[in-house]
Enzyme design. Structure first.
Site, PDB file in Angstrom:
ATOM      1  N   GLY A 105      -1.109   4.935   1.107  1.00 55.94           N
ATOM      2  CA  GLY A 105      -2.432   5.555   1.137  1.00 55.94           C
ATOM      3  C   GLY A 105      -3.468   4.588   1.658  1.00 55.94           C
ATOM      4  O   GLY A 105      -3.200   3.791   2.563  1.00 55.94           O
TER       5      GLY A 105
ATOM      6  N   VAL B  19      -7.682   3.035  -3.053  1.00 57.79           N
ATOM      7  CA  VAL B  19      -6.754   3.407  -4.122  1.00 57.79           C
ATOM      8  C   VAL B  19      -5.695   2.323  -4.300  1.00 57.79           C
ATOM      9  O   VAL B  19      -5.230   2.070  -5.415  1.00 57.79           O
ATOM     10  CB  VAL B  19      -6.107   4.776  -3.829  1.00 57.79           C
ATOM     11  CG1 VAL B  19      -5.106   5.146  -4.924  1.00 57.79           C
ATOM     12  CG2 VAL B  19      -7.174   5.850  -3.708  1.00 57.79           C
ATOM     13  N   GLY B  20      -5.322   1.647  -3.219  1.00 60.09           N
ATOM     14  CA  GLY B  20      -4.363   0.563  -3.323  1.00 60.09           C
ATOM     15  C   GLY B  20      -4.826  -0.512  -4.296  1.00 60.09           C
ATOM     16  O   GLY B  20      -4.028  -1.068  -5.067  1.00 60.09           O
TER      17      GLY B  20
ATOM     18  N   GLU C 152       1.630   0.436   1.134  1.00 61.50           N
ATOM     19  CA  GLU C 152       1.670   0.838   2.541  1.00 61.50           C
ATOM     20  C   GLU C 152       0.323   1.457   2.859  1.00 61.50           C
ATOM     21  O   GLU C 152       0.054   2.613   2.513  1.00 61.50           O
ATOM     22  CB  GLU C 152       2.816   1.826   2.775  1.00 61.50           C
ATOM     23  CG  GLU C 152       4.202   1.246   2.547  1.00 61.50           C
ATOM     24  CD  GLU C 152       4.573   0.200   3.584  1.00 61.50           C
ATOM     25  OE1 GLU C 152       3.916   0.141   4.645  1.00 61.50           O
ATOM     26  OE2 GLU C 152       5.525  -0.561   3.343  1.00 61.50           O
TER      27      GLU C 152
ATOM     28  N   CYS D 121      -0.896   6.851  10.040  1.00 59.82           N
ATOM     29  CA  CYS D 121      -1.383   5.516   9.681  1.00 59.82           C
ATOM     30  C   CYS D 121      -1.162   4.496  10.786  1.00 59.82           C
ATOM     31  O   CYS D 121      -1.890   3.509  10.866  1.00 59.82           O
ATOM     32  CB  CYS D 121      -0.745   5.042   8.386  1.00 59.82           C
ATOM     33  SG  CYS D 121       1.054   4.944   8.429  1.00 59.82           S
TER      34      CYS D 121
END
Length: 446
Positions: free
Chosen positions: A199, A203-204, A221, A255
């Site tokens: 994501g 949020v990581g 990732e 991505c």
């Protein structure tokens, strides 16, 4: 095969994790036959219900059936097939040399791969089948129990996966949790043995903070602005065709899509014309009617993207319709380095061109920004290739063809710095979801 539901309606995240951990402690998931059996069952799910998943992807992202199979369903099947072919070899102990001071003892050294335990896989919405199930392939191959968390922003796909996985996989070892922030937060409060998150960086950081409380290792990732450098003297028609195919797949919501193009002022005008022609070749005069062109996932992302359309001179595209979440494949020229479209990962069908004086300035431009997930270059010069490899840092590099490195199962896929940590695919997935344990065996009779 157990018929227990993947997550009973009354089962809390804590109860789910405890149940899976109890199953792991029985040792059942360590057996090679169990691992291969689960992979074969997952393959059967994809082949027997591919159309169901394709319909869900169409509902969530406007993906065509062809694109759904090529980039999600068949992609994951190939990952399973590659893993099944090599898993027994990958799991064999690897001998290590013994130093001279231990040689007289007759000692032997080796490493073995141990499964970690109970792992959590959190998937994004842009490739909600592939980016959930490909990590699950690695986790199962490594002999782990798995909690799979599909993205709530792809609700049709989330529902399909949650319905199908318990019908095929061992529900004493695999659970599915649907939901949004509340459910994910509750999951992250649990003690996992590994967390695999795909994501964004915001949020990581939340995932990594939660994992730190339990000293849980993480794979992140993420993404970033992946540059594409176009050198002087290249075949611009071929370059443009490949850029268009890579950039506008899934309406740019990839991505590792080329995020922006760097080229010199003399090359830029011809390249912009070639890009406009390539867009028309690929999608026709009105991409809105093309069956292979997708849509933006929701109105929030649509509004974010349309706010970037004024960041440069529109070469082609620019049309949009909020009601259908359609944004045409758009190429922007004369884009300033500080334009809004250059301030964040675009993650949509907008391709800006930024001019630089040459390779030195291109390398400096790239290095002044966060490390990207991928770097692409179109050049005939071995020297240019070597300099880009040696003088820049990125998760991966593709010369001449964007995105294709993801399809090579023997290459690791992952980022560096802001674009992520850790990697997976093929054997690298097995390593990610395993502990490589050192073993020294010294005979007592020595």
């Amino acid at each position: 095969m157990s018929t227990t539901p993947a997550v009973a309606s009354s089962e809390t995240p804590a109860a789910l994790v405890a149940r899976l951990r109890a199953a792991f402690r029985t040792g059942r998931t360590k057996d090679l036959a169990w691992r291969t059996g689960q992979l074969e069952r997952l393959r059967a799910l994809l082949t027997e219900h591919g159309d169901d998943l394709a319909d869900a992807l169409r509902a969530d992202l406007g993906k065509s059936r062809k694109e759904a199979y090529r980039t999600e369903i068949d992609f994951t099947v190939r990952e399973i097939d590659h893993t099944l072919e090599h898993l027994a070899d990958w799991l064999r102990p690897e001998p290590a040399p013994v130093p001279p001071h231990l040689a007289p003892t007759g000692a032997q050294a080796r490493t073995v791969l141990d499964p970690l335990g109970v792992v959590l896989v959190i998937a994004p919405w842009n490739y909600p089948v592939q980016l959930l199930l490909a990590p699950v392939v690695g986790a199962l191959a490594a002999g782990n129990c798995v909690v799979a968390k599909p993205s709530e922003l792809a609700p049709a796909t989330s529902a399909a996966v949650a319905r199908l996985l318990p019908r095929y996989l061992d529900t004493e070892a695999v659970g599915v949790v649907e939901g949004a922030v509340e459910e994910t937060t509750a999951l992250l409060e649990q003690h996992f043995d590994h967390i695999f998150y795909t994501g964004n960086g915001t949020v990581g950081r939340i995932v990594m903070t939660a994992a730190a409380k339990h000293l849980t290792p993480v794979t992140l990732e993420l993404g970033g602005k992946s540059p594409a450098f176009v050198d002087r003297g290249t075949d611009l028609e071929a370059v443009a065709g490949r850029l268009v195919q890579g950039k506008f797949l899934n309406a740019g919501q990839t991505c590792v899509a080329p995020d922006y193009v760097l080229t010199d002022p003399e090359t830029a005008p011809a390249l912009t014309r070639a890009l406009a022609a390539a867009v028309e070749r690929q999608f026709g005069q009105d991409p809105a009617d093309h069956p292979e062109y997708g849509r933006i996932v929701n109105e929030r992302h649509f509004d974010r993207l349309t706010a970037l359309l004024d960041s440069g001179r529109t070469v082609t595209g620019g049309a949009h319709d909020r009601g259908t979440k359609y944004i045409a494949p758009t190429v922007l020229a004369d884009v300033a380095p500080d334009a809004p479209v250059m301030g964040e990962e675009i993650f949509g069908p907008i391709l800006p061109l930024v001019t630089v004086d040459g390779l030195d300035e291109a390398i400096a431009f790239i290095n002044e920004r966060d490390k990207p997930l991928a770097l692409y270059a179109f050049t005939e010069s071995p020297g240019v290739r070597e300099r880009l490899l040696a003088e820049t840092s990125s998760g991966g590099v593709g010369f001449g063809l964007p995105l294709a490195h993801l399809t090579v199962s023997d290459l690791p896929f992952g980022g560096v710095g802001e674009s992520g940590m850790g990697n997976y695919h093929g054997r690298y997935s097995l390593e990610t979801f395993s502990h490589r344990k050192a073993v020294l065996d010294t005979p007592l009779s020595a």
